[in-house]
Design a protein around this motif. Structure first.
Motif, PDB file in Angstrom:
ATOM      1  N   ALA A  23       0.834  -1.196   0.000  1.00 39.31           N
ATOM      2  CA  ALA A  23       0.000   0.000   0.000  1.00 39.31           C
ATOM      3  C   ALA A  23       0.872   1.250   0.000  1.00 39.31           C
ATOM      4  N   LEU A  24       1.940   1.188   0.780  1.00 44.07           N
ATOM      5  CA  LEU A  24       2.843   2.328   0.917  1.00 44.07           C
ATOM      6  C   LEU A  24       3.554   2.625  -0.404  1.00 44.07           C
ATOM      7  N   THR A  25       4.201   1.611  -0.958  1.00 41.45           N
ATOM      8  CA  THR A  25       4.955   1.844  -2.190  1.00 41.45           C
ATOM      9  C   THR A  25       4.022   2.148  -3.352  1.00 41.45           C
ATOM     10  N   GLY A  26       2.781   1.635  -3.279  1.00 42.44           N
ATOM     11  CA  GLY A  26       1.827   1.947  -4.339  1.00 42.44           C
ATOM     12  C   GLY A  26       1.365   3.388  -4.262  1.00 42.44           C
ATOM     13  N   THR A  27       1.131   3.862  -3.057  1.00 44.46           N
ATOM     14  CA  THR A  27       0.535   5.183  -2.902  1.00 44.46           C
ATOM     15  C   THR A  27       1.539   6.313  -3.121  1.00 44.46           C
ATOM     16  N   VAL A  28       2.800   6.100  -2.801  1.00 35.10           N
ATOM     17  CA  VAL A  28       3.737   7.203  -3.008  1.00 35.10           C
ATOM     18  C   VAL A  28       3.922   7.505  -4.495  1.00 35.10           C
ATOM     19  N   LYS A  29       3.547   6.551  -5.358  1.00 38.63           N
ATOM     20  CA  LYS A  29       3.655   6.798  -6.798  1.00 38.63           C
ATOM     21  C   LYS A  29       2.356   7.343  -7.385  1.00 38.63           C
ATOM     22  N   ILE A  30       1.427   7.739  -6.531  1.00 35.81           N
ATOM     23  CA  ILE A  30       0.096   8.171  -6.981  1.00 35.81           C
ATOM     24  C   ILE A  30       0.218   9.344  -7.958  1.00 35.81           C
ATOM     25  N   ILE A  31      -0.511   9.265  -9.057  1.00 33.70           N
ATOM     26  CA  ILE A  31      -0.570  10.398  -9.985  1.00 33.70           C
ATOM     27  C   ILE A  31      -1.961  10.511 -10.603  1.00 33.70           C
ATOM     28  N   ASN A  32      -2.512   9.393 -11.068  1.00 28.65           N
ATOM     29  CA  ASN A  32      -3.764   9.434 -11.829  1.00 28.65           C
ATOM     30  C   ASN A  32      -4.923  10.020 -11.045  1.00 28.65           C
ATOM     31  N   GLU A  33      -5.057   9.581  -9.802  1.00 32.42           N
ATOM     32  CA  GLU A  33      -6.193  10.008  -8.991  1.00 32.42           C
ATOM     33  C   GLU A  33      -6.172  11.528  -8.811  1.00 32.42           C
ATOM     34  N   VAL A  34      -4.966  12.070  -8.597  1.00 35.14           N
ATOM     35  CA  VAL A  34      -4.837  13.508  -8.401  1.00 35.14           C
ATOM     36  C   VAL A  34      -5.137  14.231  -9.703  1.00 35.14           C
ATOM     37  N   MET A  35      -4.633  13.665 -10.790  1.00 33.92           N
ATOM     38  CA  MET A  35      -4.808  14.292 -12.090  1.00 33.92           C
ATOM     39  C   MET A  35      -6.289  14.433 -12.448  1.00 33.92           C
ATOM     40  N   VAL A  36      -7.058  13.375 -12.245  1.00 33.07           N
ATOM     41  CA  VAL A  36      -8.458  13.445 -12.667  1.00 33.07           C
ATOM     42  C   VAL A  36      -9.314  14.274 -11.721  1.00 33.07           C
ATOM     43  N   LEU A  37      -8.912  14.402 -10.464  1.00 29.76           N
ATOM     44  CA  LEU A  37      -9.778  15.147  -9.547  1.00 29.76           C
ATOM     45  C   LEU A  37      -9.416  16.626  -9.473  1.00 29.76           C
ATOM     46  N   THR A  38      -8.140  16.939  -9.264  1.00 33.84           N
ATOM     47  CA  THR A  38      -7.793  18.358  -9.112  1.00 33.84           C
ATOM     48  C   THR A  38      -6.723  18.804 -10.093  1.00 33.84           C
ATOM     49  N   ASN A  39      -6.017  17.866 -10.690  1.00 35.34           N
ATOM     50  CA  ASN A  39      -4.864  18.160 -11.537  1.00 35.34           C
ATOM     51  C   ASN A  39      -3.856  19.045 -10.801  1.00 35.34           C
ATOM     52  N   GLY A  40      -3.736  18.813  -9.518  1.00 37.92           N
ATOM     53  CA  GLY A  40      -2.751  19.558  -8.741  1.00 37.92           C
ATOM     54  C   GLY A  40      -3.277  20.848  -8.154  1.00 37.92           C
ATOM     55  N   GLY A  41      -4.411  21.311  -8.691  1.00 37.13           N
ATOM     56  CA  GLY A  41      -4.928  22.586  -8.255  1.00 37.13           C
ATOM     57  C   GLY A  41      -5.542  22.515  -6.878  1.00 37.13           C
ATOM     58  N   PRO A  42      -5.978  23.550  -6.255  1.00 33.27           N
ATOM     59  CA  PRO A  42      -5.857  24.936  -6.709  1.00 33.27           C
ATOM     60  C   PRO A  42      -4.409  25.435  -6.624  1.00 33.27           C
ATOM     61  N   SER A  43      -3.951  25.989  -7.688  1.00 38.93           N
ATOM     62  CA  SER A  43      -2.590  26.536  -7.856  1.00 38.93           C
ATOM     63  C   SER A  43      -1.520  25.659  -7.211  1.00 38.93           C
ATOM     64  N   GLY A  44      -1.539  24.393  -7.618  1.00 41.44           N
ATOM     65  CA  GLY A  44      -0.467  23.486  -7.216  1.00 41.44           C
ATOM     66  C   GLY A  44      -0.499  23.036  -5.775  1.00 41.44           C
ATOM     67  N   GLN A  45      -1.578  23.348  -5.073  1.00 39.85           N
ATOM     68  CA  GLN A  45      -1.590  23.009  -3.640  1.00 39.85           C
ATOM     69  C   GLN A  45      -1.784  21.524  -3.369  1.00 39.85           C
ATOM     70  N   THR A  46      -2.355  20.810  -4.348  1.00 47.22           N
ATOM     71  CA  THR A  46      -2.514  19.372  -4.134  1.00 47.22           C
ATOM     72  C   THR A  46      -1.579  18.568  -5.031  1.00 47.22           C
TER      73      THR A  46
END
Lengths: 338, 282
Positions: A260-283
């Motif tokens: 779970a740990l090694t899987g989650t530190v590589k997380i990208i897709n979930e963030v991309m589809v929900l906030t894409n890093g926004g608001p202004s890179g905060q996520t």
């Protein structure tokens, strides 16, 4: 004469008797050398290599070369167009001394990982305990239903969750307002902490069944006798979970936590589809941050700071490696404590 | 005795109630989106009731035709099927050779492939991979990704195939060799039919992964919207629509998820098995 003949006969018979053994020994020895000489059958060797060829080529071209490429370009100022110049450790120095956004994204990754693990592992464990109870007849049905989220794509899941959590008249906001927990709509995906929470929640939703299954297997492996004797000793059901089940499944638990740990530190897709890093890179999480530097913020321009992003990739990989080693060391220490 | 039984029954009822609650919570996002996908945009924006007051199946037609989901579905089907066939072939052949083949360097190659499992580069190697694909002129289509899937293989699958084949009796292979079957002939004629359960598991997982894959497909199809898969199409729809047009996006979501849900209902044994492997895929 007779004696001689007898002796000769005896001799003869001896040799006759010995000959077959000798012959067998000889052939065995010959076979041994044959095996040693031709350990590999030529046709099998050729066929094996031909069968493995795509994988061997793929290994060098798609697994090793990209790593070499990144390592090499992390020392340059390559931007995708112009000729790359060797700049030494400059990218690394900049990363460590000036790039606060990078370290913020590392921090977000840690926050997200902790949030997700805190939500996911207890949930998976509780569900596994419930599913594992012997008297449950409809286990397969429940299992199948709970597994359904694992076939949903991350983009579809992103849709589902941003629909549930939308600000105006979203289901969650309406529900919370009806109950009276919040007075006005919360813009879930536009605030750092709530956005991270929704991301962790969605990520949990998508992967908890796998951990649930691992827990199920581990719990089923605890022998009944242990529970029986604990029961006789007057051990309550809650106590049984903490004193028997959890310690007994500790080895599996460690593996689950590790994955779970090694899987989650590589997380990208979930963030991309929900906030894409926004608001202004905060996520921003670290993989998304690097992705954006590699490919530019929109894919059209095609220009990113490749050299810099490469250095970031190396640093991130080393960080994940350190985390893994640290985790392994730590769990070993915990083992000794018990 | 009867008191104990009563408590026992109560316990079971509790378990059922709690599990049902969990199932409802887990499936709720899907059900809610499904119900809402039949609403008009106005009703979605008002967000009052769960079920639509009037059912509008034409939302689906709009998504299917105007938003180009018919094309996306077709692309996804081809991409996922090709990936599935090639990864089944690649991984099972690889597992067989590692189990039964005897050739110099076997241990080294096997060790190297295992070692790559532990390299945690994640999505950062995408850029150089794309550079390699562009050298091969495959960076603008999904075929490059299919090639990568075929050539890299998944070590978890290879482990599974290898372990399964090692558990099969060698005598079958030897008998076939005596009958004049070649090394690879044995694989295709004898071993492959025997390892069907694992093949099914690999097929299901690789199909699912390809169907849901979106980051890399998005990059390679960026300049070529006609070649997008469902996951990519859905994402770009979400990104490009100015005001969230839920009456189109929700049917799109359901269209992209439904085929896999149907497959899942029929093959869920393999799905569940495959996920255990996929988790350690690395």
């Amino acid at each position: 004469m007779y004696e001689k003949g007898l002796r000769g006969g005896a001799l003869n018979s001896e040799s006759v008797l010995q000959r077959p053994f000798k012959e067998v020994n000889d052939t065995m020895a010959r076979q041994k050398t044959k095996v040693k000489k031709q350990k590999y059958k030529k046709s099998i060797v050729i066929q094996s290599y031909v069968a493995l060829l795509p994988q061997i080529i793929g290994f060098f071209v798609f697994s090793i070369y990209p790593i070499y490429w990144i390592l090499q370009y992390s020392f340059t100022d390559y931007d995708g167009y112009r000729v790359a110049h060797f700049v030494g450790w400059q990218n690394y120095i900049e990363l460590f001394t000036q790039d606060r956004a990078f370290w913020a994204s590392v921090g977000n990754t840690v926050i997200l990982t902790v949030m997700k693990l805190v939500m996911e592992l207890p949930l998976a464990f509780i569900l596994a305990m419930l599913l594992c109870s012997k008297s449950l007849k409809a286990r397969r049905l429940f299992n199948s239903l709970l597994f359904l989220p694992t076939v949903i794509s991350v983009t579809a899941a992103g849709m589902l969750f941003s629909y549930l959590f939308r600000t105006y008249n979203g289901f969650i906001n309406n529900l919370l307002m009806d109950i009276g927990i919040i007075g006005s709509p919360v813009s879930w995906l536009a605030e750092k902490w709530t956005a991270l929470f929704v991301i962790a929640l969605m990520s949990t939703w998508m992967t908890f069944p796998i951990n649930m299954m691992f827990f199920c297997g581990a719990i089923a492996g605890v022998p009944d006798e242990v529970y029986e004797s604990a029961k006789l000793d007057g051990c309550g059901s809650v106590r049984r979970i903490f004193s028997i089940t959890l310690p007994m499944i500790a080895p599996t638990f460690k593996v689950i936590l590790m994955l779970a740990l090694t899987g989650t530190v590589k997380i990208i897709n979930e963030v991309m589809v929900l906030t894409n890093g926004g608001p202004s890179g905060q996520t921003n999480v670290v993989m998304l941050y690097l992705y954006n530097i590699f490919f530019g913020y929109d894919l059209t321009s095609g220009a990113g700071e490749i050299g810099y992003a490469s250095a970031g990739s190396i640093v991130t990989t080393v960080l994940i490696g350190i985390l893994t080693i640290f985790y392994l060391k730590f769990t070993k220490k915990a083992d000794e404590l018990y | 005795m009867s008191r104990g039984k009563k408590i026992h029954n109560l316990q079971i009822i509790c378990i059922y109630v709690v599990l049902t609650l969990f199932v409802v919570c887990v499936l709720f996002p899907l059900l809610y989106a499904f119900a809402s996908s039949f609403k008009t945009s106005g009703e979605i924006l008002a967000g009052k009731n769960f079920w639509p007051t009037e059912w509008h199946p034409e939302n689906y037609l709009e998504a299917w035709n105007e938003a180009n989901f018919s094309q996306y579905t077709w692309n996804t089907l081809i991409y996922a099927s090709a990936t599935m066939v090639l990864s089944v072939l690649g991984n099972s052949v690889c597992g067989y050779v590692f189990a039964r083949g005897e050739f110099p360097g076997k241990k080294i190659i096997y060790g190297m492939k295992t070692a790559t499992m532990f390299l945690a580069f994640g999505s950062t190697t995408m850029y150089p991979t794309l550079q390699i694909l562009s050298k091969l002129h495959l960076n603008k289509s999904l075929w490059g990704l299919i090639l990568v899937a075929f050539c890299t293989g998944s070590m978890a699958f290879i482990f599974m195939v290898r372990a399964f084949i090692l558990s099969l009796p060698r005598e079958i292979d030897e008998a076939a060799t005596i009958d004049g079957c070649s090394f690879m002939g044995i694989f295709f004629r004898i071993t492959l039919p025997l390892i069907r359960p694992i093949i099914a598991t690999i097929a299901v997982l690789s199909f699912k992964d390809a169907w849901n894959d979106y980051l890399f497909p998005m990059i390679v199809t960026f300049s070529n919207p006609e070649k997008r898969t469902l996951a990519v199409g859905l994402y770009s729809m979400q990104q490009t629509s100015v005001a969230a047009d839920w009456s189109k996006m929700l049917p799109g979501t359901i269209i992209s998820a439904l085929p896999l849900i149907v497959v899942y209902i029929f093959l869920n044994k393999y799905f569940v098995e495959s996920l255990a492997m996929g988790a350690v895929k690395g």
